[in-house]
Scaffold this active site. Sequence first.
Site, PDB file in Angstrom:
ATOM      1  N   GLY A 270       0.794  -1.113  -0.112  1.00 46.56           N
ATOM      2  CA  GLY A 270      -0.072  -0.069  -0.123  1.00 46.56           C
ATOM      3  C   GLY A 270       0.693   1.205  -0.048  1.00 46.56           C
ATOM      4  O   GLY A 270       2.023   1.228  -0.373  1.00 46.56           O
ATOM      5  N   VAL A 271       0.215   2.144   0.484  1.00 39.33           N
ATOM      6  CA  VAL A 271       0.791   3.693   0.386  1.00 39.33           C
ATOM      7  C   VAL A 271       1.626   3.715   1.855  1.00 39.33           C
ATOM      8  O   VAL A 271       1.356   3.450   2.834  1.00 39.33           O
ATOM      9  CB  VAL A 271      -0.165   4.727   0.314  1.00 39.33           C
ATOM     10  CG1 VAL A 271      -0.696   4.683  -1.343  1.00 39.33           C
ATOM     11  CG2 VAL A 271      -1.139   4.743   1.088  1.00 39.33           C
ATOM     12  N   GLY A 272       2.395   4.775   2.071  1.00 43.13           N
ATOM     13  CA  GLY A 272       3.323   5.032   3.132  1.00 43.13           C
ATOM     14  C   GLY A 272       4.472   4.684   3.164  1.00 43.13           C
ATOM     15  O   GLY A 272       4.960   3.753   2.502  1.00 43.13           O
ATOM     16  N   ASN A 273       5.332   5.196   4.304  1.00 42.06           N
ATOM     17  CA  ASN A 273       6.557   5.287   4.314  1.00 42.06           C
ATOM     18  C   ASN A 273       6.891   3.786   4.748  1.00 42.06           C
ATOM     19  O   ASN A 273       7.935   3.265   4.418  1.00 42.06           O
ATOM     20  CB  ASN A 273       7.081   6.280   5.381  1.00 42.06           C
ATOM     21  CG  ASN A 273       7.013   7.682   4.828  1.00 42.06           C
ATOM     22  OD1 ASN A 273       7.388   7.809   3.757  1.00 42.06           O
ATOM     23  ND2 ASN A 273       6.695   8.626   5.612  1.00 42.06           N
ATOM     24  N   GLU A 295      -1.393  -2.038  -6.583  1.00 40.91           N
ATOM     25  CA  GLU A 295      -2.092  -0.711  -7.064  1.00 40.91           C
ATOM     26  C   GLU A 295      -1.217   0.167  -7.457  1.00 40.91           C
ATOM     27  O   GLU A 295      -1.374   0.827  -8.470  1.00 40.91           O
ATOM     28  CB  GLU A 295      -3.089  -0.265  -6.010  1.00 40.91           C
ATOM     29  CG  GLU A 295      -4.006   0.836  -6.216  1.00 40.91           C
ATOM     30  CD  GLU A 295      -4.747   1.263  -4.903  1.00 40.91           C
ATOM     31  OE1 GLU A 295      -5.559   0.220  -4.323  1.00 40.91           O
ATOM     32  OE2 GLU A 295      -4.407   2.022  -4.374  1.00 40.91           O
ATOM     33  N   ILE A 365      -3.921   2.877  11.052  1.00 38.31           N
ATOM     34  CA  ILE A 365      -3.632   3.925  11.866  1.00 38.31           C
ATOM     35  C   ILE A 365      -3.858   3.037  13.288  1.00 38.31           C
ATOM     36  O   ILE A 365      -3.088   3.477  14.396  1.00 38.31           O
ATOM     37  CB  ILE A 365      -4.790   4.964  11.800  1.00 38.31           C
ATOM     38  CG1 ILE A 365      -4.544   5.727  10.817  1.00 38.31           C
ATOM     39  CG2 ILE A 365      -5.124   5.711  13.132  1.00 38.31           C
ATOM     40  CD1 ILE A 365      -5.597   6.836  10.227  1.00 38.31           C
ATOM     41  N   ASN A 385      -6.885  10.034   5.113  1.00 33.33           N
ATOM     42  CA  ASN A 385      -6.746   9.724   3.697  1.00 33.33           C
ATOM     43  C   ASN A 385      -7.890   9.061   3.430  1.00 33.33           C
ATOM     44  O   ASN A 385      -9.104   9.633   2.609  1.00 33.33           O
ATOM     45  CB  ASN A 385      -5.446   9.111   3.276  1.00 33.33           C
ATOM     46  CG  ASN A 385      -4.229   9.648   3.661  1.00 33.33           C
ATOM     47  OD1 ASN A 385      -4.263  10.886   3.777  1.00 33.33           O
ATOM     48  ND2 ASN A 385      -3.283   8.827   3.900  1.00 33.33           N
ATOM     49  N   GLY A 389      -7.321   0.942  -1.834  1.00 36.41           N
ATOM     50  CA  GLY A 389      -7.592  -0.088  -2.096  1.00 36.41           C
ATOM     51  C   GLY A 389      -7.408  -1.417  -1.161  1.00 36.41           C
ATOM     52  O   GLY A 389      -7.288  -2.585  -1.453  1.00 36.41           O
TER      53      GLY A 389
HETATM   54  N1  COA Z   1      -3.892   8.028  16.115  1.00 38.22           N
HETATM   55  C1  COA Z   1      -3.519   9.168  15.607  1.00 38.22           C
HETATM   56  N2  COA Z   1      -2.820   9.334  14.693  1.00 38.22           N
HETATM   57  C2  COA Z   1      -2.033   8.296  13.936  1.00 38.22           C
HETATM   58  C3  COA Z   1      -2.092   7.094  14.657  1.00 38.22           C
HETATM   59  C4  COA Z   1      -3.112   6.930  15.753  1.00 38.22           C
HETATM   60  N3  COA Z   1      -3.175   5.388  15.951  1.00 38.22           N
HETATM   61  N4  COA Z   1      -1.351   6.147  13.824  1.00 38.22           N
HETATM   62  C5  COA Z   1      -0.577   7.139  12.986  1.00 38.22           C
HETATM   63  N5  COA Z   1      -1.033   8.371  13.217  1.00 38.22           N
HETATM   64  C6  COA Z   1      -0.818   9.538  12.460  1.00 38.22           C
HETATM   65  C7  COA Z   1       0.835   9.809  12.626  1.00 38.22           C
HETATM   66  O1  COA Z   1       1.301  10.596  13.599  1.00 38.22           O
HETATM   67  C8  COA Z   1       1.205  10.627  11.214  1.00 38.22           C
HETATM   68  O2  COA Z   1       0.624  12.121  11.743  1.00 38.22           O
HETATM   69  P1  COA Z   1       1.562  13.392  10.770  1.00 38.22           P
HETATM   70  O3  COA Z   1       1.107  13.155   9.452  1.00 38.22           O
HETATM   71  O4  COA Z   1       0.693  14.353  11.495  1.00 38.22           O
HETATM   72  O5  COA Z   1       2.949  13.067  11.396  1.00 38.22           O
HETATM   73  C9  COA Z   1       0.055  10.042  10.292  1.00 38.22           C
HETATM   74  O6  COA Z   1      -0.810   9.302  11.072  1.00 38.22           O
HETATM   75  C10 COA Z   1       0.642   9.031   9.462  1.00 38.22           C
HETATM   76  O7  COA Z   1       1.074   8.111   9.947  1.00 38.22           O
HETATM   77  P2  COA Z   1       2.569   7.304   9.497  1.00 38.22           P
HETATM   78  O8  COA Z   1       3.025   6.506  10.758  1.00 38.22           O
HETATM   79  O9  COA Z   1       3.606   8.539   8.972  1.00 38.22           O
HETATM   80  O10 COA Z   1       2.216   6.247   8.581  1.00 38.22           O
HETATM   81  P3  COA Z   1       2.069   5.990   6.859  1.00 38.22           P
HETATM   82  O11 COA Z   1       2.808   7.097   6.177  1.00 38.22           O
HETATM   83  O12 COA Z   1       2.613   4.597   6.801  1.00 38.22           O
HETATM   84  O13 COA Z   1       0.673   5.841   6.524  1.00 38.22           O
HETATM   85  C11 COA Z   1      -1.827   5.401   6.782  1.00 38.22           C
HETATM   86  C12 COA Z   1      -0.414   5.311   7.337  1.00 38.22           C
HETATM   87  C13 COA Z   1      -2.791   4.352   7.601  1.00 38.22           C
HETATM   88  C14 COA Z   1      -2.283   6.793   7.068  1.00 38.22           C
HETATM   89  C15 COA Z   1      -1.776   4.976   5.259  1.00 38.22           C
HETATM   90  O14 COA Z   1      -1.246   3.606   5.222  1.00 38.22           O
HETATM   91  C16 COA Z   1      -3.099   4.892   4.593  1.00 38.22           C
HETATM   92  O15 COA Z   1      -3.497   6.178   4.253  1.00 38.22           O
HETATM   93  N6  COA Z   1      -3.858   3.865   4.631  1.00 38.22           N
HETATM   94  C17 COA Z   1      -5.150   3.709   3.845  1.00 38.22           C
HETATM   95  C18 COA Z   1      -5.147   3.436   2.544  1.00 38.22           C
HETATM   96  C19 COA Z   1      -4.371   2.440   1.721  1.00 38.22           C
HETATM   97  O16 COA Z   1      -4.053   1.222   2.580  1.00 38.22           O
HETATM   98  N7  COA Z   1      -4.161   2.371   0.720  1.00 38.22           N
HETATM   99  C20 COA Z   1      -3.221   1.228   0.097  1.00 38.22           C
HETATM  100  C21 COA Z   1      -4.128   0.286  -0.503  1.00 38.22           C
HETATM  101  S1  COA Z   1      -3.563  -0.302  -2.038  1.00 38.22           S
END
Ligand code: COA
Length: 503
Positions: A270-273, A295, A365, A385, A389
Site C-alpha cells: 500500500g501507500v506510506g513510508n 495498485e 492507524i 486519507n 484499495g
Molecule cells: N492515532 C492518531 N494518529 C495516528 C495514529 C493513531 N493511532 N497512527 C498514526 N497516526 C498519524 C501519525 O502520527 C502521522 O501523523 P502526521 O502526518 O501528523 O505526522 C500520520 O498518522 C501518518 O502516520 P505514519 O506512521 O507516517 O504512517 P504511513 O505514512 O505509513 O500511513 C496510513 C499510514 C494508515 C495513514 C496510510 O497507510 C493510509 O492512508 N492507509 C489507508 C489506505 C491504504 O491502505 N491504501 C493502500 C491500498 S493499495
Amino acid sequence: MDETFRILNAPLRAKLMSAEAAAALIPPGANVGMSGFTGSGYPKAVPLALAQRMNAAHEAGHPFKISVWTGASTAPELDGALAQVNGVEMRLPYQSDPTCRQRINAGQMEYIDIHLSHVAQFVWSGFLGHLDVAVVEVSGILEDGRLIPSSSIGNNKTWLDQADKIILEVNTWQSPDLQGMHDIYYGTQLPPHRKPIAVWGPHDRIGEPYFRCDPDKVIAVVHTHSPDRNSDYTPPDENSRSIAGHILEFFAHEVKRGRLPPNLLPLQSGVGNIVNAVMAGLNEGPFENLTAYTEVLQDGMLALIKSGKLKAASATAFSLSSAALAELNADLARYKERIVLRPQEISNHPELIRRLGVIVMNGMIEADLYGNVNSTHVMGSQIMNGIGGSGDFARNGYLSIFMTPSTAKNGQISCIVPMVSHVDHTEHDVQIVVTEQGLADLRGLSPKQRARLIIENCAHPTFRPALSDYFERARAGSPGKHTPHLLEEALSWHGRYLRTGAM
Ligand code: COA
C-alpha cells in the site's frame, strides 16, 4: 516545445486551446471525472485554471463548486488548488491532500470513501449520478484518435466512456516510452453479463495499449509540459526496519513450512513510508523471482525491479519520489518490459486478487485486541486519507498483513487499543498484525486467543499492562464472553487522548 508531434489526429489538434479556455467549458455543479492516481497522470493545467475561475466567481458573490471524481489521490495542482478555493462540493474516492482533508473535517466538503475497485461499476450503474465532464491527462494522441495513456490509468477508461464531454491534457513531459506499457481491458460488464477476467499471472495482457475515445465528445485539447508530483518517502527508520524484519522472517517461516512458494506469491503493498520500507527490506532479503500484483508501484518496488529481484509487476499507477521518477524515466524502455499498468477495476479486482493469491501489505492507524483495523480515521471522526484499495486487497488476498508502529505522536497514542474508533477492515479480513514489537499471526485463532497474542507480540511495553488489564476485566465482567468488551470503557482511551493529549 512543439506539441503537435504528440497530437497526430488532425481534428483533435484543431481543438487545441488554453487551459483557461478549456476550464471555462466546465459549468458550476458539474460532476467531473479527472485522471490522477497518487500524484501520477493527473491534469496539471485545467484544474488550476478552474480554481482561478472559481475564486473570481466567489469574490463576485457567485457560488461555484464541482464534484471531483478521480482514480485516487492527486497532487497540489488538482486537489490542493480546488480545495484551497473551496471549489469542491463532493470528492471521491480517495484523497491525501492536507487542504482537502482540512475542508472535509471542517464540514466544508462532502467526501465518499469507497473501495477503489467499486468506483467504475458504481458509475456504470449510475449509483453516483451522471458524469458530465472528463478531464484526462494523456501522453499522446494517435492518428486515428486513440489515446496513449499517461503515468496512471485509474478510472480514465470509465471517465472517457461515461462523460458527456471530454477535455484532454496532452503532457509532453511524460516519456514517449510509456507507449505500450498499458493494458486497457474493454471486456468488463455489469451483472448478469459478466465473464471471467483472464489474468492468470501479473504480467498477462488482456486488453489494448490505448484508450478508445469518441472524438465528437472532445471539447478541448490542452498542451502541458509539467512533471508528475509525488511526495518523497522518508528513509526507513528503526521502527520501519523492525517491521520489515518481522515480515521477512514470517515469509521465510511460511516458505519453510511449505505454505508459500520460495519466490512467495504476487505482492501488493500500500501507500506510506512503512510499506515502502518493507519493499526495501525485501531487496536485501533472500527471495528471488518475485512478482507484484498491486495498485501503485512505489520506490521500493522500482528498486526491486532494478536489482532483478522483481521480475514482473502489475499496477494502475506509479507513486514515486522525484528521484525514483527521474530514474524510471531515464530508463523506461527497459523497465517497461516488466511493468503493466491497468485500469483500477482490474488492478484491484477481487476475482484476480483471490485467484492470484496476493500477499497483501498495508499500513493502518490502529488495530484493536481482536484484529479489527482502522486505516482511515483519527480518534473516530477525523478522516486521514481514505480506505483506497486496502479493502479490495485485504478481503481477497492469500495473506492480509496490516502494519504500524506500536505508538504514535511521540508515544502518547497506543496504536493497539481496546476497540478501534472506526472500522475499515473487520477481524474477518485481517490475518496478520505487525508492529516494531513483533508480529501476531491471527489465522486459526478465536477472538480471545487473538487478543492475548496481539497484546503480547504487538503492543508497546508501556501500554501492555493496561491492555492486559482491560482484557482480563472484560473477560471477567462482560455479559456474552465470545468477544469480551467493557462497553463503557472500550473507547475511553481515545476520549482520554482528546481530553489530556495522552492515552
Ligand atoms: N492515532 C492518531 N494518529 C495516528 C495514529 C493513531 N493511532 N497512527 C498514526 N497516526 C498519524 C501519525 O502520527 C502521522 O501523523 P502526521 O502526518 O501528523 O505526522 C500520520 O498518522 C501518518 O502516520 P505514519 O506512521 O507516517 O504512517 P504511513 O505514512 O505509513 O500511513 C496510513 C499510514 C494508515 C495513514 C496510510 O497507510 C493510509 O492512508 N492507509 C489507508 C489506505 C491504504 O491502505 N491504501 C493502500 C491500498 S493499495
